[in-house]
Design an enzyme around this catalytic site. Structure first.
Site, PDB file in Angstrom:
ATOM      1  N   LYS A  76      56.781 -63.125  75.956  1.00  0.00           N
ATOM      2  CA  LYS A  76      55.814 -62.788  75.018  1.00  0.00           C
ATOM      3  C   LYS A  76      54.566 -63.418  74.975  1.00  0.00           C
ATOM      4  O   LYS A  76      54.188 -64.320  75.613  1.00  0.00           O
ATOM      5  CB  LYS A  76      56.554 -63.326  73.592  1.00  0.00           C
ATOM      6  CG  LYS A  76      56.152 -62.954  72.294  1.00  0.00           C
ATOM      7  CD  LYS A  76      56.840 -63.262  71.255  1.00  0.00           C
ATOM      8  CE  LYS A  76      56.225 -62.932  69.751  1.00  0.00           C
ATOM      9  NZ  LYS A  76      57.031 -63.108  68.567  1.00  0.00           N
ATOM     10  N   SER A 151      58.076 -59.737  65.334  1.00  0.00           N
ATOM     11  CA  SER A 151      56.928 -59.621  66.021  1.00  0.00           C
ATOM     12  C   SER A 151      57.083 -59.493  67.739  1.00  0.00           C
ATOM     13  O   SER A 151      56.301 -59.269  68.483  1.00  0.00           O
ATOM     14  CB  SER A 151      55.760 -60.779  65.738  1.00  0.00           C
ATOM     15  OG  SER A 151      56.587 -61.837  66.209  1.00  0.00           O
ATOM     16  N   SER A 175      61.836 -62.457  64.307  1.00  0.00           N
ATOM     17  CA  SER A 175      61.151 -61.636  65.259  1.00  0.00           C
ATOM     18  C   SER A 175      61.956 -61.647  66.728  1.00  0.00           C
ATOM     19  O   SER A 175      61.277 -60.671  67.404  1.00  0.00           O
ATOM     20  CB  SER A 175      59.707 -62.359  65.470  1.00  0.00           C
ATOM     21  OG  SER A 175      58.978 -62.126  64.346  1.00  0.00           O
TER      22      SER A 175
HETATM   23  N1  GLN Z   1      58.286 -60.862  59.968  1.00  0.00           N
HETATM   24  C1  GLN Z   1      58.058 -62.222  59.860  1.00  0.00           C
HETATM   25  C2  GLN Z   1      56.722 -62.751  59.686  1.00  0.00           C
HETATM   26  O1  GLN Z   1      55.874 -61.672  59.736  1.00  0.00           O
HETATM   27  C3  GLN Z   1      58.728 -62.849  61.095  1.00  0.00           C
HETATM   28  C4  GLN Z   1      58.053 -63.042  61.999  1.00  0.00           C
HETATM   29  C5  GLN Z   1      58.591 -63.909  63.243  1.00  0.00           C
HETATM   30  O2  GLN Z   1      59.684 -64.113  63.245  1.00  0.00           O
HETATM   31  N2  GLN Z   1      57.542 -64.326  63.907  1.00  0.00           N
HETATM   32  O3  GLN Z   1      56.422 -63.875  59.693  1.00  0.00           O
END
Ligand code: GLN
Length: 484
Positions: A76, A151, A175
């Site tokens: 990532k 994400s 995410s």
């Molecule tokens: N969707 C969640 C957020 O926007 C989780 C994101 C993540 O786990 N990095 O914070």
């Protein structure tokens, strides 16, 4: 086609397959397919091939090159590999090449893996669809009109598209689990502290975990063993050995609790049907499936979006145009430069969260917002602790819906936040959780089953998920055009 990581590594270690040909094939698949999927923002072709050749030379010399010998892996865009641009999906880090390598990346390399490239993500991992990226929006290989989730959008899409057998994402509030569920693959968020965060660019430091993605739980276990374990460079990393997979069956005689709050009427009907069927299968495999209650579930999303934004506002204060990446001159004064850099460098969602996080931490509001969210966090952890007095695992859907359409939620931040309702409670409690495919809906979109374990019961949890997976075939389903 892309075989699983365990099979590939064994073949490379025995000299039956060259790492170079394994890596070259992955690069070919990426070249042929990634214009449509857009999983990667950077493919390190020459470096990957050179590394694979070096591995082959070592195998030829009789060396053991490790349990991930020659396995292509995607990282990532928030992960540090010395010299490889890690911009976190943000303009503010455009061109940032870390001067050091993350502990977990170093361990991957020591295990013989080959990093082929870096994947697209929501800016600073803030988002649930991949759309909050300054560089490109990854597509779901099951339906290019839909999000792969976020994400860790590109990492999940790269595995689902068959480009690489393994990828790493990060999971702060879901995410990795949610994209795994949207893409029909397996994703695992370890107990907080199992994997060192040294070299993972911070979002919410009390929540962030490095998290593996693969097609099978067996591959998740392989990857997790390679990257987990103590690290003096991260004081929140648990002082324990790498987590070895538990051999054998993991469900017989176990109690599985299904939180009634996770099966609300808002659940998509296709998700509900697939998850009900999966729970029945758990029963057939010898588990006792019983209802449980996690009464504070409805407060998890608001608490998460206070805690995570508070931590983000403090973590992101370091992007000031002085030390990293972008610098916009502004009016020429120091304050002007910082303001102009942050204005030009951050996208809308990141700005929204910095403002929110700064507000909830500000004097006068601290106790009403941040303090209260921390207390809710405690209640949520206690809900789980009580449930785990009765059951070994908690099970339910990973996400209330299958993959939504690109553009569907992006104009409505609160709706986007609410889509995290089933993953953020686990994150606040710091527990391990895995998402495994449990079938597809009527319109052929994958559904994920989320299994949650007790703190530090990562190996037991993965063994249970593996037992379910090996008794079913859902993880073998592929999007159209991706060979089995
Ligand atoms: N969707 C969640 C957020 O926007 C989780 C994101 C993540 O786990 N990095 O914070």
């Amino acid at each position: 086609m892309s075989a699983d990581a365990a099979t590939l590594a064994a073949a490379v270690a025995r000299g039956e397959r060259g790492a170079r040909s394994v890596v070259a094939e992955a690069l070919e698949r990426i070249e042929a397919g990634d214009d449509a999927v857009r999983a990667f923002y950077r493919v390190d072709r020459d470096a990957a091939l050179a590394r694979a050749e070096a591995l082959d030379a070592r195998v030829a010399a009789g060396e053991d090159v490790g349990p991930l010998a020659g396995v292509p892996v995607a990282l990532k865009g928030n992960m540090c590999l010395e010299g490889s641009e890690a911009h976190c999906g943000s303009r503010v880090l455009a061109g940032y090449r870390p001067p050091y390598t993350a502990t977990f990346v170093r361990r991957l390399l020591d295990a013989g893996a080959v990093v082929v490239g870096m994947t697209n993500m929501d800016e600073f991992a803030m988002g649930s669809s991949g759309e909050n990226s300054a560089y490109g929006v990854a597509r779901n290989p099951w339906d290019p009109e839909r999000t792969p989730g976020g994400s860790s959008a590109g990492s999940a899409a790269a595995v689902a598209a068959g480009f690489v057998p393994l990828a790493l994402g990060s999971d702060t509030g879901g995410s990795v689990r949610q994209p795994a569920s949207f893409c029909g693959i397996s994703g695992f968020k370890p107990t907080y502290g199992r994997v060192s965060r040294y070299g993972l660019i911070a979002y919410g430091s009390s929540l962030d975990q490095v998290a593996p993605l693969a097609r099978s739980v067996r591959d998740l276990e392989l990857l997790f063993e390679a990257i987990s374990g103590r690290d003096p460079l991260d004081s929140t990393c648990i002082d324990d050995d790498p987590v070895r997979p538990l051999e054998g069956e993991g469900l017989a005689g176990k109690r599985v609790g299904v939180p009634r709050e996770y099966l609300s009427d808002d659940l998509d009907a296709g998700v509900r049907a697939r998850v009900d069927a999966a729970l029945e299968t758990l029963g057939q495999l010898g588990a006792e499936v019983v209802p449980v209650s996690l009464p504070h579930t409805e407060h998890a999303v608001p608490a998460y979006y206070v805690v995570a934004t508070a931590e983000a506002s403090s973590n992101l204060a370091r992007y000031d145009g002085v030390r990293y990446g972008l610098r916009a001159p502004g009016d020429g004064s120091l304050q002007g430069m910082i303001a102009a850099t942050r204005d030009a460098g951050f996208g809308d969602e990141v700005k929204r969260r910095i403002l929110l996080g700064t507000y909830v931490l500000s004097s006068g509001y601290y106790d009403a917002w941040y303090g209260r969210a921390q207390r809710v966090r405690g209640l949520i952890a206690r809900d789980f602790a009580r449930a785990f007095e009765e059951v070994d695992f908690v099970a339910g859907p990973t996400s209330p819906t299958p993959a939504f359409r690109l553009g569907e939620l992006i104009e409505d931040p609160v709706a986007m936040y609410l889509s995290d309702v089933l993953t953020v409670p686990v994150s606040l409690a710091g527990l391990p959780a895995v998402s495994v495919p449990c079938g597809t809906t009527d319109v052929a979109l994958p559904v994920g089953l989320q299994l949650v374990g007790r703190r530090l019961a990562d190996a037991e949890l993965l063994a249970a998920a593996r037992t379910y997976q090996e008794a079913t075939e859902h993880h073998l389903a592929r999007p159209q055009g991706v060979p089995a």
